[in-house]
Scaffold this motif. Structure first.
Motif, mmCIF file in Angstrom:
data_model
loop_
_atom_site.group_PDB
_atom_site.id
_atom_site.type_symbol
_atom_site.label_atom_id
_atom_site.label_comp_id
_atom_site.label_asym_id
_atom_site.label_seq_id
_atom_site.Cartn_x
_atom_site.Cartn_y
_atom_site.Cartn_z
ATOM 1 N N LEU A 35 0.720 -1.191 -0.035
ATOM 2 C CA LEU A 35 0.090 0.074 0.161
ATOM 3 C C LEU A 35 0.824 1.299 0.185
ATOM 4 N N GLU A 36 1.430 1.810 -1.091
ATOM 5 C CA GLU A 36 2.240 2.745 -1.425
ATOM 6 C C GLU A 36 1.695 3.686 -2.123
ATOM 7 N N PRO A 37 2.018 5.060 -2.257
ATOM 8 C CA PRO A 37 1.714 5.889 -3.196
ATOM 9 C C PRO A 37 2.120 5.537 -4.758
ATOM 10 N N MET A 38 1.498 4.695 -5.241
ATOM 11 C CA MET A 38 1.876 4.204 -6.623
ATOM 12 C C MET A 38 1.026 5.079 -7.715
ATOM 13 N N HIS A 39 1.498 5.650 -8.535
ATOM 14 C CA HIS A 39 0.676 6.916 -9.249
ATOM 15 C C HIS A 39 0.570 6.605 -10.670
ATOM 16 N N GLU A 40 0.924 5.692 -11.276
ATOM 17 C CA GLU A 40 1.215 5.142 -12.567
ATOM 18 C C GLU A 40 0.688 3.932 -12.850
ATOM 19 N N GLY A 41 -0.362 3.344 -12.162
ATOM 20 C CA GLY A 41 -0.941 2.040 -12.572
ATOM 21 C C GLY A 41 0.106 0.977 -12.200
ATOM 22 N N CYS A 42 -0.135 -0.264 -13.003
ATOM 23 C CA CYS A 42 0.593 -1.422 -12.810
ATOM 24 C C CYS A 42 1.902 -1.320 -13.546
ATOM 25 N N PRO A 43 2.948 -1.286 -12.742
ATOM 26 C CA PRO A 43 4.309 -1.310 -13.566
ATOM 27 C C PRO A 43 4.586 -2.557 -14.489
ATOM 28 N N GLY A 150 1.774 10.990 4.049
ATOM 29 C CA GLY A 150 2.589 12.359 4.384
ATOM 30 C C GLY A 150 2.682 13.646 3.448
ATOM 31 N N ALA A 151 1.477 13.337 2.582
ATOM 32 C CA ALA A 151 1.594 14.777 1.652
ATOM 33 C C ALA A 151 1.364 15.913 2.073
ATOM 34 N N THR A 152 1.866 16.977 1.757
ATOM 35 C CA THR A 152 1.674 18.341 2.069
ATOM 36 C C THR A 152 1.298 19.353 1.021
ATOM 37 N N THR A 153 1.194 18.724 -0.111
ATOM 38 C CA THR A 153 0.422 19.604 -1.101
ATOM 39 C C THR A 153 -0.201 18.524 -2.072
ATOM 40 N N ILE A 154 -1.606 18.787 -2.282
ATOM 41 C CA ILE A 154 -2.216 17.763 -3.374
ATOM 42 C C ILE A 154 -2.619 18.477 -4.365
ATOM 43 N N ARG A 211 2.041 19.372 -17.016
ATOM 44 C CA ARG A 211 2.116 20.255 -15.800
ATOM 45 C C ARG A 211 1.841 19.413 -14.458
ATOM 46 N N LEU A 212 1.016 18.411 -14.391
ATOM 47 C CA LEU A 212 0.687 17.894 -13.441
ATOM 48 C C LEU A 212 2.120 16.831 -13.126
ATOM 49 N N ARG A 213 2.472 16.276 -14.105
ATOM 50 C CA ARG A 213 3.670 15.364 -14.043
ATOM 51 C C ARG A 213 4.819 15.927 -13.325
ATOM 52 N N GLU A 214 4.801 17.181 -13.973
ATOM 53 C CA GLU A 214 6.316 18.092 -13.713
ATOM 54 C C GLU A 214 5.823 18.406 -12.101
ATOM 55 N N ALA A 215 4.910 18.806 -11.607
ATOM 56 C CA ALA A 215 4.743 19.038 -10.455
ATOM 57 C C ALA A 215 4.972 18.078 -9.536
ATOM 58 N N VAL A 216 4.659 16.966 -9.679
ATOM 59 C CA VAL A 216 4.728 15.582 -9.088
ATOM 60 C C VAL A 216 6.026 15.387 -8.815
ATOM 61 N N ALA A 217 6.674 15.351 -9.853
ATOM 62 C CA ALA A 217 8.233 14.877 -10.255
ATOM 63 C C ALA A 217 9.296 16.103 -9.516
ATOM 64 N N GLY A 220 7.176 17.034 -5.650
ATOM 65 C CA GLY A 220 6.892 15.977 -4.557
ATOM 66 C C GLY A 220 5.428 16.181 -4.282
ATOM 67 N N TRP A 221 4.687 16.817 -4.922
ATOM 68 C CA TRP A 221 3.206 16.954 -4.517
ATOM 69 C C TRP A 221 2.602 15.616 -4.693
ATOM 70 N N TYR A 222 1.341 15.400 -4.100
ATOM 71 C CA TYR A 222 0.639 14.173 -4.457
ATOM 72 C C TYR A 222 -0.612 14.499 -5.367
ATOM 73 N N PRO A 223 -0.542 13.455 -6.309
ATOM 74 C CA PRO A 223 -1.494 13.840 -7.561
ATOM 75 C C PRO A 223 -3.124 13.083 -6.941
ATOM 76 N N ALA A 224 -4.172 13.887 -7.095
ATOM 77 C CA ALA A 224 -5.357 13.210 -6.764
ATOM 78 C C ALA A 224 -6.019 12.446 -7.856
ATOM 79 N N THR A 225 -5.651 13.006 -9.015
ATOM 80 C CA THR A 225 -6.146 12.670 -10.266
ATOM 81 C C THR A 225 -5.345 12.003 -11.147
ATOM 82 N N ASN A 226 -5.807 11.328 -12.142
ATOM 83 C CA ASN A 226 -4.838 10.533 -13.047
ATOM 84 C C ASN A 226 -3.644 11.500 -13.459
ATOM 85 N N MET A 227 -2.268 10.571 -13.585
ATOM 86 C CA MET A 227 -1.360 11.261 -14.307
ATOM 87 C C MET A 227 -0.349 10.441 -15.132
#
Lengths: 413, 413
Positions: A35-43, A150-154, A211-217, A220-227
């Motif tokens: 159960l980790e923050p996995m943001h890009e689906g199944c690797p 531990g997200a501080t910005t979503i 823009r979303l991918r850049e911000a996450v990378a 370190g922001w946490y994406p609430a929607t698809n990326m």
């Protein structure tokens, strides 16, 4: 991975929860992950042309014992957290974020049932959520899980409903929020995002994902929607939609409707609702799942994807539709799974058909924005082509309120 | 007048109901009347300078026996009709009009409680109703009762929320609806009234009451809103607001808050909520009523009326306020009763204070239009002046959604 149920202390960094949840699993290849923050689906099964989402799995044997003793609801929780033992967070109540989402009415509409050849028809009116759409159920889980990690910005990329929900739940949780949205967003929605304290950035649709991918990378922001470009969605948010099924099951006194019609874009809603019913069967509470009818604007990708076979994602490119919130160019495997595993189908509706459905809902007193009326429009398409296949009962999910659409969109109805 | 409970057959013409309701009673002189369409308040004590409202009375002795056996809710009803034995219609379920109103969340806001010097504070978020305001509870009862009386066209005079609610419930009941409203009504609200099939007539504020009275006199239309110059309100609609109290009482596990703060114009809301709690005491379920805090925009008439003594109605004339929906020129005796009989008070708030409260609610994720935020603003006024008088717990009623305000109003927050 599994922690004993009700184990107390929240593990903020690892975010593994302490309830019945076991881990994440690929909805296609079944590979499992912690159960980790996995943001890009199944690797494990991702290719250039295919990506599958991840979804939490549970210890259903232990859960069945739990619900046999205590039922599926917890009196202590509010909103979606009434069903906390079936959600992917700790079961101790700490860290639950709620604005009182859910508990929406199931409104019988006999005046529409007859025309469609159904014995009974209901509208599950998700406009009666805190920010007036079903996205609140998603945001409650997503924001709670982000805080566990531990997200501080979503950050969210959205046409309107999803962003307002994320902004409101971030306000509730007192965490920073950034919304990427499009130039035509209704004024009242944009100003309410601001009022919730979100930073709102208007960009062209094509630029938003980058823009979303850049911000996450970069931040370190946490994406609430698809990326991902082939969309996979957040790995946890769709769990909120399971509560729609639990509520319907309770509201119908343990009955399962023959068909559930859901406006569908990236398929999180229909997947979550399907999964909720599947879990009720797994827990030996229900004896079947309904046929899930994914309803998309005419020319949508899911119709082609399901026709082509199980594993397909299809890119139909941009198209114009009044149902802006679900006008996706590429379908998701989530949508394919919900439809095919439930022996359901895909229905599409043209703009005039959507406006017609919006008008019919308003004539029953139900205020649905165009995207929200696509469920009824799609069900009507199927009924008109005599493809109800013996269905007697159906529920249409009305996903969001007409109060968010622009006056032009509403006046059309 | 009383019919035996559950007596079946709806009496459409007489509309006397068949439940525990006995008749109408003047809230000032206690004169009693049959359950008829009485649109101008109490005829017995009306003068040129005073008018009192009528309100349904019940056989509380029989009702107490009923609720001791079955509780105050009925599993069969939806929306406000969950409490059907406490409502002024038949108890057989026929003729109940619902869009799934009510069941709104009671959201704890500890972040605001501390500042106000309270131990606990909740927001009852009435924006989560079918048309996004608490008026839906009123419209459900009013339209059901109008149909009992054989009405074929229902007319309402309204600044926005009340009219949209009446339009939606008329659509649900398939009865004709005419809405008199004002030139500045938000576009999305006006177009949704149209979509519900209502005829919308825009008139200047001063002309609206005359137009309403003419339509009732000339066409026999049924008025859903106040139709007297010294306002008396509909004799039945406020019964819908009692369900707010019943819900709060259930949500707090049988606890009664010390203060309930209610945005107040014509006082139907605060009177209904007060009456709901008073009934819970009458039925020996609660041991007290909360102190009702009527919250009005600065310069409002109720402040002066209550200062002047029990029987006063005060005309303060038109004034400008951001809280348009409750910017009344004359108070009602309903407001006076709720405040004085509960040992409550009146608080007022300036436009900047209202915007401040709206902002604070949004910072908790709660989307309230200006009029809806007046409850919090008023409670803050009282707290700042050290007039909480030992209150530890309070509920603020947020009456309606910010999605209905114009972008300018929202952007101000």
């Amino acid at each position: 991975m599994k922690q004993p149920p009700g184990d107390g202390e929240r593990q903020r960094a690892g975010g593994r929860g302490s309830g019945f949840v076991l881990g994440l699993q690929c909805i296609h290849c079944q590979a499992t992950f912690p159960l980790e923050p996995m943001h890009e689906g199944c690797p494990a099964c991702a290719t250039d042309r295919f990506r599958a989402s991840l979804s939490p799995t549970y210890d259903y044997r232990l859960l069945a014992e739990h619900v046999a003793r205590q039922g599926i609801t917890s009196d202590a929780g509010i909103g979606v957290w009434r069903y906390r033992s079936l959600l992917p967070t700790a079961t101790d109540g700490a860290g639950e974020i709620s604005l009182g989402e859910g508990h929406t009415p199931l409104v019988p509409v006999p005046e529409l049932a007859g025309e469609l050849g159904l014995t009974r028809l209901w509208v599950k009116n998700e406009a009666q959520n805190p920010t007036a759409s079903f996205k609140d159920r998603n945001a409650a889980i997503t924001v709670a899980k982000a805080l566990e990690f531990g997200a501080t910005t979503i950050i969210a990329s959205t046409s309107a409903n999803h962003g307002l929900a994320v902004a409101a739940y971030c306000a509730r949780a007192d965490v920073d929020c950034v919304i990427l949205t499009y130039p035509g967003i209704p004024d009242n929605v944009r100003s309410l995002m601001h009022a919730c304290g979100a930073r709102v950035i208007v960009t062209e649709r094509e630029a938003r994902l980058d823009r979303l991918r850049e911000a996450v990378a970069d931040n370190g922001w946490y994406p609430a929607t698809n990326m991902t470009r082939l969309p996979t969605n957040n790995a946890y948010g769709h769990e909120g939609y399971k509560t729609i099924s639990y509520e319907m099951f309770e509201q119908l006194g343990g009955e399962v409707p023959d068909i559930v019609a859901v406006p569908t874009g990236f398929g999180e809603g229909i997947f979550g609702i399907w999964k909720g019913f599947r879990e009720l069967v797994e827990l030996k509470l229900a004896n079947r799942v309904p046929r899930m009818l994914a309803c998309e604007p005419l020319g949508g990708p899911l119709t082609l994807a399901v026709d082509h076979g199980d594993r397909h994602l299809v890119d139909v490119g941009p198209r114009s539709t009044i149902a802006r919130g679900i006008a996706v160019t590429v379908n998701t495997y989530m949508g394919v799974v919900a439809v095919t595993r439930s022996n359901g189908g895909v229905a599409s509706a043209s703009d005039p058909e959507i406006v017609h459905a919006q008008h019919d809902l308003a004539a029953c007193g139900l205020l649905a924005e165009p995207a929200s009326a696509v469920g009824l429009a799609g069900l009507r398409t199927v009924a008109r082509r005599d493809r109800l296949d013996g269905a007697q009962t159906a529920v249409v999910i009305a996903t969001s309120s007409a109060l968010k659409s622009t006056p032009t969109e509403t006046a059309a109805a």
